[in-house]
Write an enzyme that holds these catalytic residues in place. Structure first.
Site, PDB file in Angstrom:
ATOM      1  N   GLN A 155       0.366  -4.855   5.207  1.00 29.43           N
ATOM      2  CA  GLN A 155       0.039  -3.591   4.518  1.00 29.43           C
ATOM      3  C   GLN A 155       0.120  -3.669   3.002  1.00 29.43           C
ATOM      4  O   GLN A 155      -0.714  -3.098   2.311  1.00 29.43           O
ATOM      5  CB  GLN A 155       0.990  -2.506   5.046  1.00 29.43           C
ATOM      6  N   GLU A 199      -2.608   3.099  -2.223  1.00 26.64           N
ATOM      7  CA  GLU A 199      -1.519   3.138  -3.213  1.00 26.64           C
ATOM      8  C   GLU A 199      -1.885   2.431  -4.510  1.00 26.64           C
ATOM      9  O   GLU A 199      -1.020   2.117  -5.320  1.00 26.64           O
ATOM     10  CB  GLU A 199      -0.253   2.512  -2.612  1.00 26.64           C
ATOM     11  N   GLU A 280       9.900  -5.989   3.870  1.00 29.33           N
ATOM     12  CA  GLU A 280      10.104  -4.682   4.534  1.00 29.33           C
ATOM     13  C   GLU A 280       9.458  -4.668   5.918  1.00 29.33           C
ATOM     14  O   GLU A 280       8.358  -5.193   6.091  1.00 29.33           O
ATOM     15  CB  GLU A 280       9.471  -3.612   3.634  1.00 29.33           C
ATOM     16  N   ASP A 306      12.281   0.327   6.974  1.00 27.87           N
ATOM     17  CA  ASP A 306      11.548   1.555   6.602  1.00 27.87           C
ATOM     18  C   ASP A 306      11.286   2.312   7.905  1.00 27.87           C
ATOM     19  O   ASP A 306      12.052   3.207   8.273  1.00 27.87           O
ATOM     20  CB  ASP A 306      10.267   1.191   5.849  1.00 27.87           C
ATOM     21  N   LYS A 331      13.030   7.652   1.988  1.00 30.40           N
ATOM     22  CA  LYS A 331      11.878   8.545   1.782  1.00 30.40           C
ATOM     23  C   LYS A 331      12.347   9.906   2.261  1.00 30.40           C
ATOM     24  O   LYS A 331      12.594  10.092   3.466  1.00 30.40           O
ATOM     25  CB  LYS A 331      10.690   8.113   2.656  1.00 30.40           C
ATOM     26  N   ARG A 360       5.165   7.903  -0.700  1.00 28.60           N
ATOM     27  CA  ARG A 360       4.355   7.778   0.504  1.00 28.60           C
ATOM     28  C   ARG A 360       2.937   7.389   0.084  1.00 28.60           C
ATOM     29  O   ARG A 360       2.560   7.540  -1.078  1.00 28.60           O
ATOM     30  CB  ARG A 360       4.294   9.100   1.309  1.00 28.60           C
ATOM     31  N   SER A 361       2.154   6.920   1.051  1.00 26.66           N
ATOM     32  CA  SER A 361       0.790   6.524   0.674  1.00 26.66           C
ATOM     33  C   SER A 361      -0.058   7.735   0.289  1.00 26.66           C
ATOM     34  O   SER A 361      -0.948   7.634  -0.553  1.00 26.66           O
ATOM     35  CB  SER A 361       0.140   5.716   1.796  1.00 26.66           C
ATOM     36  N   LYS A 382      10.078   2.203  -5.221  1.00 29.04           N
ATOM     37  CA  LYS A 382       8.770   1.735  -4.753  1.00 29.04           C
ATOM     38  C   LYS A 382       7.768   2.865  -4.951  1.00 29.04           C
ATOM     39  O   LYS A 382       7.727   3.816  -4.153  1.00 29.04           O
ATOM     40  CB  LYS A 382       8.903   1.360  -3.268  1.00 29.04           C
TER      41      LYS A 382
HETATM   42  C1  2PG Z   1       5.372   2.420   3.600  1.00 30.37           C
HETATM   43  C2  2PG Z   1       4.696   3.580   2.915  1.00 30.37           C
HETATM   44  C3  2PG Z   1       4.739   3.583   1.436  1.00 30.37           C
HETATM   45  P1  2PG Z   1       3.261   5.223   4.255  1.00 30.37           P
HETATM   46  O1  2PG Z   1       5.012   2.036   4.717  1.00 30.37           O
HETATM   47  O2  2PG Z   1       6.362   1.919   3.087  1.00 30.37           O
HETATM   48  O3  2PG Z   1       4.349   2.376   0.865  1.00 30.37           O
HETATM   49  O4  2PG Z   1       3.461   3.859   3.436  1.00 30.37           O
HETATM   50  O5  2PG Z   1       3.557   6.339   3.338  1.00 30.37           O
HETATM   51  O6  2PG Z   1       1.832   5.185   4.700  1.00 30.37           O
HETATM   52  O7  2PG Z   1       4.220   5.190   5.413  1.00 30.37           O
HETATM   53 MG    MG Z   2       6.887   0.644   4.764  1.00 32.32          MG
END
Ligand code: 2PG
Ligand code: MG
Length: 412
Positions: A155, A199, A280, A306, A331, A360-361, A382
């Site tokens: 990702q 992102e 991660e 995460d 988050k 978040r994305s 991040k």
């Molecule tokens: C992640 C996030 C942020 P998402 O996986 O760490 O980079 O992505 O907000 O899509 O979960």
């Molecule tokens: Mg992540």
């Protein structure tokens, strides 16, 4: 004492042009806290519900029906506001009101309290007397759930300046690597469109290895030695690849599959070859034992949960018992309320788990998470490198640098 005098919401759009909710909290009729909720694309199975059935409109309806319940509460009483939200919701995952609403109300109330007190938000959230800047960790190349077909399965490839002594230089280094990578990608593929993922990381047509090699080259071209002045990181977001039926990680774009053991080797090779400081969600979100294997093997890398830990205090405890990670993403919207996220941060701090506060994305142009990263003593922040909604967080760090309240950079 500052009391909430009104709470109002509205529907807005996030950076992916999806509808979301923004909340205004006023204290004493004049101190405004305003927060617009973000949302993820690679969402952990155990995150709270972002929105109820009926989406942001339903969250807004519930807020309108219940806003009087917040009036008169002390705006700095995070726990009291959290309790009121939970009474309205009545579930353990915000499936009635939506985690986005809990996110927006709790952060907006705290911001309003900080305005009334005349102190920055981070000071409102922490009783400490000295603070450090978390090191920004930024996405230079996107794939997986954040970019289209042809991009890598993994990702995010991230970069972090681990050597500079001030926030201005750290941000500058990350930006220069992002730019250098574009030039490299244009040489690699004359048809590269300069397209970017959700992102702001470049979204080239490359496989995983080549994407990592070119990212490393971008650092080296600028005279940096990987693992010294700068380091690469990867968010494998491995739950995206995990196929529960096959019990394998399926790399659709590149066309291979990994058993659990092969995935550990795949990740270990990348950590070693590219000297990753940060790795991660290296395995899927229920694979606590496999994460533990990598954590034991790479004590100098932030092996980070995460989707694995989803900003949940209880799940973090499980990860601590299993020694699954030495770092964890924070988050706020995974937990819902800021109160829950701060409890998570306390649990991490008392168990030597390094925190990485994250965007978040699908983001808003707000910047409160920069303060949350500072207040929670996060080692990294991040938040991406380019795109208005990403730069907003970096610019807030630069504004705070001017205040002189924060001494130096966190060591990772
Ligand atoms: C992640 C996030 C942020 P998402 O996986 O760490 O980079 O992505 O907000 O899509 O979960
Ligand atoms: Mg992540």
């Amino acid at each position: 004492m500052t009391r909430i005098s009104s709470v109002e919401g509205r529907i807005l759009y996030n950076s992916r042009a999806s509808k979301t909710i923004e909340v205004d909290v006023y204290s004493d009729n004049k101190f405004l806290g305003r927060v617009c909720a973000p949302s993820g694309a690679s969402v952990g199975r155990h995150e709270v519900a972002g929105f109820p059935d009926g989406g942001p409109t339903q969250s807004l309806r519930i807020l309108k029906e219940n806003s009087a319940k917040f009036v008169g509460l002390e705006s700095s009483d995070l726990e009291g506001i959290h309790d009121t939200l939970n009474e309205i919701d009545g579930t353990d995952n915000y499936s009635v009101i939506g985690g986005a609403l809990a996110f927006a109300v709790t952060i907006a109330a705290t911001e309003s309290a900080s305005r009334a007190a005349g102190v920055p938000l981070f000071k409102m959230l922490s009783s400490k007397s000295s603070f450090r800047f978390p090191r920004p960790l930024g996405n230079i190349l996107g794939g997986g759930a954040h970019a289209g077909p042809g991009t890598p399965d993994i990702q995010e490839i991230l970069v972090c300046d681990i050597g500079s002594k001030n926030i201005e230089d750290v941000i500058d280094t990350n930006l220069s690597i992002h730019k250098e990578l574009r030039d490299i990608l244009e040489k690699e593929d004359p048809d590269f469109t300069n397209g970017r993922g959700d992102e702001g990381g470049w979204a080239p047509r490359l496989d995983n290895q080549r994407a990592l090699e070119l990212s490393a080259k971008a650092c080296e071209n600028l005279g940096f030695t990987l693992g010294e002045e700068v380091s690469l990181g990867v968010d494998f977001a491995a739950s995206t690849q995990w196929d529960e039926q096959k019990k394998k990680y399926v790399y659709d774009r590149e066309g291979f599959e990994n058993s659990s053991g092969e995935q550990i080797d795949f990740v270990a090779d990348i950590i070693e070859k590219f000297k990753l400081i940060y790795a991660e969600d290296t395995v899927h979100e229920e694979a606590f034992g496999d994460m533990a294997e990598l954590t034991a093997r790479f004590p100098k890398t932030l092996v980070t949960g995460d989707d694995l830990t989803v900003t949940s205090r209880n799940i973090l405890r499980k990860a601590i018992d299993a020694k699954s990670c030495n770092a964890a993403i924070l988050k706020v919207n995974q937990a819902g309320s800021l109160f829950d996220a701060m409890e998570f941060a306390k649990e991490a701090a008392s168990n030597n788990i390094k925190l990485v506060t994250s965007h978040r994305s699908g983001e808003s142009t707000d910047s409160q998470i920069a303060h949350i990263g500072i207040a929670t003593d996060s080692k990294m922040l991040k938040v991406g490198i380019v795109g208005g909604e990403r730069v907003a967080k970096l610019n807030e760090l630069l504004r705070l640098s001017g205040h002189g309240l924060i001494c130096g950079m966190a060591e990772v």
